[in-house]
Design an enzyme around this catalytic site. Structure first.
Site, PDB file in Angstrom:
ATOM      1  N   CYS A  91      37.248  41.326  39.512  1.00 50.27           N
ATOM      2  CA  CYS A  91      37.189  40.000  40.117  1.00 50.27           C
ATOM      3  C   CYS A  91      36.535  40.154  41.472  1.00 50.27           C
ATOM      4  CB  CYS A  91      38.585  39.407  40.255  1.00 50.27           C
ATOM      5  SG  CYS A  91      38.604  37.799  41.082  1.00 50.27           S
ATOM      6  N   CYS A 266      34.353  31.890  41.293  1.00 46.29           N
ATOM      7  CA  CYS A 266      34.440  33.134  40.532  1.00 46.29           C
ATOM      8  C   CYS A 266      33.356  34.055  41.069  1.00 46.29           C
ATOM      9  CB  CYS A 266      34.253  32.883  39.043  1.00 46.29           C
ATOM     10  SG  CYS A 266      34.184  34.397  38.041  1.00 46.29           S
TER      11      CYS A 266
END
Length: 332
Positions: A91, A266
């Site tokens: 991530c 994101c």
């Protein structure tokens, strides 16, 4: 591993409103499973977040062995779970927030972030290096060398610009071409014709991707604002501390993350979106920019294409609060 304690300390943080519950567990003593992670991320009955990040020493868990083999300096590992409790490889926003947390806890030193190659952090997608940089407007940001990337179907991408079909709820029912990009985790990028289409898409439901990769995929919807590098921030030629100075390409993006639903941002998705648009714009041969600003609902991040088929992501990392969870109440 021992069972979870009655009270669990946590920190809440976000990167462009991609938010996380951060746990400090150096010795890997916490039994962090899918159920506990999902309960912590519950926005009504838990702390709330797009995922849980456990800061654990690489030597304390099996997944950390590969990181230490790759770089013995990667003594800290990002053990990341999505909001539904499923494991995730990487991530980009999360690793920046994790490093901010390690700094705040006194577990790493700022000096490491200001020396090449930066702080080594183990992840399930490999070691990532985080350093301190200035953003395009002089912001105090963290940048992550996201490692290698590749198009899943490079031949088809070169021939048609797509390798998948994607149905997006809330639009006209027509399937749109998608391009698959791997940035340590899978992404499918879809270009839309206008900001109105981007705003009208319904991402409360997962887009329908055909063929669907074996482990699922994140889906990015993008609108190009400037592909020629004439609309971005300007400044002196980039250098190590200000790598995003100068003209850049600009895109807008929304994302549906597997295991989390629509999120405000994101990091790996921003990289995938920039790389897809760069590919559609002809890449280096076509004069596409190597630096991109990606506007997401939660703010702005920057993406830079590096040598050796690597990509760098930069943006803010914010720590909001600290507290402790009553695990008995969380399980009630």
């Amino acid at each position: 591993m021992t069972s979870a304690p009655a009270s669990l300390p946590f920190t809440k943080g976000h990167g462009t409103e991609n938010d996380f519950v951060l746990l400090t567990d150096p010795d890997g003593e916490l039994a962090l499973d899918a159920v506990l992670a999902a309960r912590l991320c519950d926005r009504r009955a838990g702390v709330g977040g797009d995922g849980v990040i456990r800061a654990v020493r690489s030597g304390a868990l099996p997944d950390g062995a590969a990181a230490l083999a790759q770089d013995p300096a990667a003594t800290w590992f990002m053990d990341y779970r999505n909001a539904d409790g499923s494991l995730a490889e990487m991530c980009g926003n999360g690793v920046r927030v994790l490093v901010a947390h390690l700094l705040a806890e006194g577990l790493v030193e700022e000096a490491v972030l200001r020396a090449a190659p930066g702080l080594a952090v183990g992840t399930r997608a490999g070691v990532r290096y985080v350093r301190r940089v200035r953003g395009p407007e002089g912001e105090d940001w963290l940048a992550v060398d996201m490692g290698p990337w590749h198009l899943l179907e490079p031949v088809r991408a070169a021939e048609t610009g797509a390798d998948a079909e994607v149905g997006v709820h809330g639009l006209d029912g027509v399937k749109r071409p998608g391009l698959s990009v791997d940035v340590g985790n899978p992404h499918t990028v879809v270009a839309l014709a206008s900001a109105a289409e981007l705003d009208g898409a319904d991402l409360t439901r997962a887009p329908l991707v055909e063929p669907l990769p074996p482990h699922g995929t994140n889906v990015e919807l993008v609108v190009l604002e400037d592909a020629l590098g004439t609309g971005g921030a300007r400044g002196a030629a980039h250098h190590d501390e200000a790598p995003f100075a100068g003209a850049v390409g600009v895109i807008r993006m929304r994302v549906h993350e597997r295991g989390s639903g629509e999120t405000r941002s994101c990091g790996t998705g921003a990289c995938a979106a920039a790389l897809a648009v760069r590919s559609w714009a002809g890449g280096v041969e076509g004069g596409a920019p190597e630096r991109w600003l990606v506007h997401v609902p939660g703010g702005t991040v920057a993406v830079r294409v590096l040598e050796g088929q690597r990509v760098e992501l930069a943006g803010p990392a914010v720590l909001l609060a600290r507290g402790a969870v009553d695990l008995a109440a969380l399980s009630a």
